[in-house]
Design a protein around this motif. Structure first.
Motif, PDB file in Angstrom:
ATOM      1  N   UNK A 126       0.831  -1.206   0.000  1.00  0.00           N
ATOM      2  CA  UNK A 126       0.000   0.000   0.000  1.00  0.00           C
ATOM      3  C   UNK A 126       0.863   1.252   0.000  1.00  0.00           C
ATOM      4  N   UNK A 127       1.892   1.273   0.845  1.00  0.00           N
ATOM      5  CA  UNK A 127       2.801   2.430   0.860  1.00  0.00           C
ATOM      6  C   UNK A 127       3.417   2.654  -0.510  1.00  0.00           C
ATOM      7  N   UNK A 128       3.821   1.554  -1.162  1.00  0.00           N
ATOM      8  CA  UNK A 128       4.486   1.669  -2.462  1.00  0.00           C
ATOM      9  C   UNK A 128       3.552   2.232  -3.534  1.00  0.00           C
ATOM     10  N   UNK A 129       2.231   2.102  -3.332  1.00  0.00           N
ATOM     11  CA  UNK A 129       1.294   2.694  -4.297  1.00  0.00           C
ATOM     12  C   UNK A 129       1.088   4.184  -4.055  1.00  0.00           C
ATOM     13  N   UNK A 130       1.501   4.675  -2.883  1.00  0.00           N
ATOM     14  CA  UNK A 130       1.240   6.067  -2.517  1.00  0.00           C
ATOM     15  C   UNK A 130       2.460   6.974  -2.677  1.00  0.00           C
ATOM     16  N   UNK A 131       3.662   6.381  -2.736  1.00  0.00           N
ATOM     17  CA  UNK A 131       4.870   7.190  -2.907  1.00  0.00           C
ATOM     18  C   UNK A 131       5.751   6.550  -3.976  1.00  0.00           C
ATOM     19  N   UNK A 132       6.485   7.378  -4.677  1.00  0.00           N
ATOM     20  CA  UNK A 132       7.436   6.872  -5.667  1.00  0.00           C
ATOM     21  C   UNK A 132       8.760   6.569  -4.974  1.00  0.00           C
ATOM     22  N   UNK A 133       9.450   5.552  -5.462  1.00  0.00           N
ATOM     23  CA  UNK A 133      10.787   5.281  -4.955  1.00  0.00           C
ATOM     24  C   UNK A 133      10.891   4.172  -3.931  1.00  0.00           C
ATOM     25  N   UNK A 134       9.762   3.538  -3.563  1.00  0.00           N
ATOM     26  CA  UNK A 134       9.808   2.387  -2.667  1.00  0.00           C
ATOM     27  C   UNK A 134       9.656   1.136  -3.526  1.00  0.00           C
ATOM     28  N   UNK A 135      10.758   0.433  -3.724  1.00  0.00           N
ATOM     29  CA  UNK A 135      10.812  -0.713  -4.628  1.00  0.00           C
ATOM     30  C   UNK A 135      10.884  -1.986  -3.802  1.00  0.00           C
ATOM     31  N   UNK A 136       9.799  -2.758  -3.798  1.00  0.00           N
ATOM     32  CA  UNK A 136       9.691  -3.949  -2.957  1.00  0.00           C
ATOM     33  C   UNK A 136      10.138  -5.194  -3.715  1.00  0.00           C
ATOM     34  N   UNK A 137      10.960  -6.015  -3.073  1.00  0.00           N
ATOM     35  CA  UNK A 137      11.439  -7.260  -3.661  1.00  0.00           C
ATOM     36  C   UNK A 137      11.263  -8.380  -2.634  1.00  0.00           C
ATOM     37  N   UNK A 138      10.445  -9.361  -2.978  1.00  0.00           N
ATOM     38  CA  UNK A 138      10.215 -10.485  -2.075  1.00  0.00           C
ATOM     39  C   UNK A 138      10.954 -11.718  -2.593  1.00  0.00           C
ATOM     40  N   UNK A 139      11.545 -12.483  -1.675  1.00  0.00           N
ATOM     41  CA  UNK A 139      12.220 -13.735  -2.017  1.00  0.00           C
ATOM     42  C   UNK A 139      11.661 -14.824  -1.106  1.00  0.00           C
ATOM     43  N   UNK A 140      11.184 -15.933  -1.690  1.00  0.00           N
ATOM     44  CA  UNK A 140      10.648 -17.027  -0.876  1.00  0.00           C
ATOM     45  C   UNK A 140      11.393 -18.318  -1.190  1.00  0.00           C
ATOM     46  N   UNK A 141      11.433 -19.204  -0.198  1.00  0.00           N
ATOM     47  CA  UNK A 141      12.069 -20.500  -0.400  1.00  0.00           C
ATOM     48  C   UNK A 141      11.187 -21.421  -1.226  1.00  0.00           C
ATOM     49  N   UNK A 142       9.879 -21.320  -1.021  1.00  0.00           N
ATOM     50  CA  UNK A 142       8.932 -22.161  -1.752  1.00  0.00           C
ATOM     51  C   UNK A 142       7.592 -21.444  -1.826  1.00  0.00           C
ATOM     52  N   UNK A 143       6.813 -21.672  -2.887  1.00  0.00           N
ATOM     53  CA  UNK A 143       5.499 -21.020  -2.987  1.00  0.00           C
ATOM     54  C   UNK A 143       4.481 -21.691  -2.071  1.00  0.00           C
ATOM     55  N   UNK A 144       3.375 -20.990  -1.818  1.00  0.00           N
ATOM     56  CA  UNK A 144       2.259 -21.611  -1.108  1.00  0.00           C
ATOM     57  C   UNK A 144       1.543 -22.559  -2.057  1.00  0.00           C
ATOM     58  N   UNK A 145       0.984 -23.613  -1.506  1.00  0.00           N
ATOM     59  CA  UNK A 145       0.454 -24.691  -2.335  1.00  0.00           C
ATOM     60  C   UNK A 145      -0.630 -24.228  -3.295  1.00  0.00           C
ATOM     61  N   UNK A 146      -1.532 -23.381  -2.821  1.00  0.00           N
ATOM     62  CA  UNK A 146      -2.668 -22.987  -3.655  1.00  0.00           C
ATOM     63  C   UNK A 146      -2.576 -21.550  -4.137  1.00  0.00           C
ATOM     64  N   UNK A 147      -1.379 -20.997  -4.133  1.00  0.00           N
ATOM     65  CA  UNK A 147      -1.208 -19.607  -4.526  1.00  0.00           C
ATOM     66  C   UNK A 147      -0.011 -19.484  -5.460  1.00  0.00           C
ATOM     67  N   UNK A 148      -0.202 -19.036  -6.701  1.00  0.00           N
ATOM     68  CA  UNK A 148       0.940 -18.896  -7.622  1.00  0.00           C
ATOM     69  C   UNK A 148       1.903 -17.827  -7.124  1.00  0.00           C
ATOM     70  N   UNK A 149       3.182 -18.023  -7.402  1.00  0.00           N
ATOM     71  CA  UNK A 149       4.211 -17.069  -6.991  1.00  0.00           C
ATOM     72  C   UNK A 149       5.028 -16.678  -8.206  1.00  0.00           C
ATOM     73  N   UNK A 150       5.102 -15.377  -8.485  1.00  0.00           N
ATOM     74  CA  UNK A 150       5.812 -14.900  -9.669  1.00  0.00           C
ATOM     75  C   UNK A 150       7.055 -14.104  -9.318  1.00  0.00           C
ATOM     76  N   UNK A 151       7.389 -14.032  -8.027  1.00  0.00           N
ATOM     77  CA  UNK A 151       8.562 -13.282  -7.605  1.00  0.00           C
ATOM     78  C   UNK A 151       9.804 -14.159  -7.534  1.00  0.00           C
ATOM     79  N   UNK A 152      10.818 -13.678  -6.820  1.00  0.00           N
ATOM     80  CA  UNK A 152      12.064 -14.423  -6.688  1.00  0.00           C
ATOM     81  C   UNK A 152      11.850 -15.644  -5.791  1.00  0.00           C
ATOM     82  N   UNK A 153      12.533 -16.725  -6.133  1.00  0.00           N
ATOM     83  CA  UNK A 153      12.423 -17.947  -5.344  1.00  0.00           C
ATOM     84  C   UNK A 153      13.804 -18.572  -5.181  1.00  0.00           C
ATOM     85  N   UNK A 154      14.099 -19.059  -3.989  1.00  0.00           N
ATOM     86  CA  UNK A 154      15.389 -19.678  -3.722  1.00  0.00           C
ATOM     87  C   UNK A 154      16.144 -18.928  -2.643  1.00  0.00           C
TER      88      UNK A 154
END
Length: 360
Positions: free
Chosen positions: A171-199
């Motif tokens: 939400x914050x990132x939608x209200x201000x410019x310059x906040x670049x969020x990067x998520x990294x997960x070890x594994x996706x959730x079973x019933x939820x697709x994950x399109x970000x970084x993994x590993x």
């Protein structure tokens, strides 16, 4: 005319207990506890600092230190966000026993892990798990103040559902410019697709997330093994470690001039002033070199060809077996732990330590 307005209360100090006003679930075994001062006094602290709570557990008081997850720009309340581990006693008491209206004693705030001590035009915040809490405090303060923002915010978690504060930060990132969020997960959730970084967070990811990382002030918080891997990755990329800061819990500070930042641990990185020697067993050739040279570069100097591809520890093409000696390796996923146990290493991202003999 007499001014009947009450005198200002001043800021909260730890001579007054904290009163729990709410406990909010964040994810499995993670809660945010919100405190206020019974007197109504506002809180004063630097974003990134911590508190030490005195918890009245059975058998005597238990002291536990928690980073403040709220921002000093919202001074009427103070929050800590905590996760219960299997062997937790203090956190388990908070989750199972602490309720709104109850009071606990506290010491602090204290700590030097704060952007207030290292103002910069660009930040790189790197965290894992609940290590996100000081980053959340610092980011929220910048957001609330409407300041110019250039933050690459990296957080690692086991699964997407375990990323703390994800929706709030998005939400914050939608209200201000310059906040670049990067998520990294070890594994996706079973019933939820994950399109970000993994590993596992590595040098390649850091280069993609923040191509200008050399220009940024870096703050890192998480388990020690995680912070060590981040330090090694940055050092291997040529980052100036004078601009690297990590969370380090210690006893609450006392007033005085001794408020200095805790030193970054010495990771015994390769030193260009220390010499090493690589022996190639099949040819019997020996090549002297500095510790900072890779085994791949040393082999080329000796006229020995090692098959290679990416030269960045990803593809595994330069996998080589070590007969004796030690190497310092910072790879990006091109080798498994089992292979390392068997004596293999990646020549493109390994530095020799002392005398090393390899199977070539």
């Amino acid at each position: 005319m007499v001014n009947s307005s009450p005198a200002p209360l001043g800021h909260w100090t730890d001579d007054e207990p904290l009163e729990c006003v709410s406990i909010l679930p964040e994810s499995e075994n993670v809660v945010t506890v919100c405190f206020q001062a019974p007197s109504g006094r506002p809180f004063e602290f630097d974003a990134g600092q911590f508190l030490t709570l005195e918890l009245p557990v059975p058998g005597g008081p238990l002291y536990r230190t928690f980073t403040i997850s709220s921002s000093p720009s919202r001074p009427k309340s103070l929050t800590v966000t905590i996760k219960a581990q299997p062997d937790s006693i203090g956190v388990r008491w908070i989750i199972d026993t602490l309720r709104p209206g109850m009071k606990v004693k506290a010491n602090g705030p204290a700590g030097h892990f704060t952007a207030a001590n290292h103002t910069a035009k660009k930040y790189l915040f790197i965290s894992a798990g609940t290590g996100i809490t000081p980053m959340m405090s610092m980011t929220t303060e910048i957001y609330d103040l409407g300041s110019h923002c250039d933050i690459v915010f990296v957080n690692c978690a086991r699964r997407p559902s375990e990323i703390i504060f994800k929706r709030r930060l998005e939400h914050m990132a939608t209200r201000i410019a310059g906040l670049d969020l990067k998520w990294v997960v070890s594994a996706p959730d079973r019933y939820q697709p994950w399109t970000g970084y993994q590993g596992r967070l590595n040098q390649l990811m850091l280069g993609l997330m923040a191509p200008d990382y050399l220009e940024r002030e870096v703050f890192c918080c998480g388990p020690e093994s995680f912070m060590q891997s981040v330090r090694e990755a940055l050092a291997g990329l040529g980052f100036d470690m004078d601009h690297y800061h990590q969370e380090s819990f210690h006893a609450p500070a006392i007033p005085g001039p001794q408020h200095v930042e805790a030193p970054v641990p010495d990771d015994d990185l390769p030193d260009e002033d220390i010499m090493a020697e690589v022996t190639f067993s099949r040819s019997g050739l020996k090549q002297s070199c500095a510790e900072t040279e890779t085994v791949l570069a040393v082999a080329r100097q000796a006229g020995i060809a090692i098959p290679t591809g990416c030269t960045f520890g990803v593809c595994g093409t330069c996998k080589t077996k070590k007969i004796s000696g030690d190497v310092y390796m910072v790879h990006n996923g091109g080798i498994t732990e089992d292979e390392i146990e068997e004596g293999y290493f990646l020549a493109c991202c390994s530095n020799p330590r002392g005398k090393v003999e390899i199977e070539l």
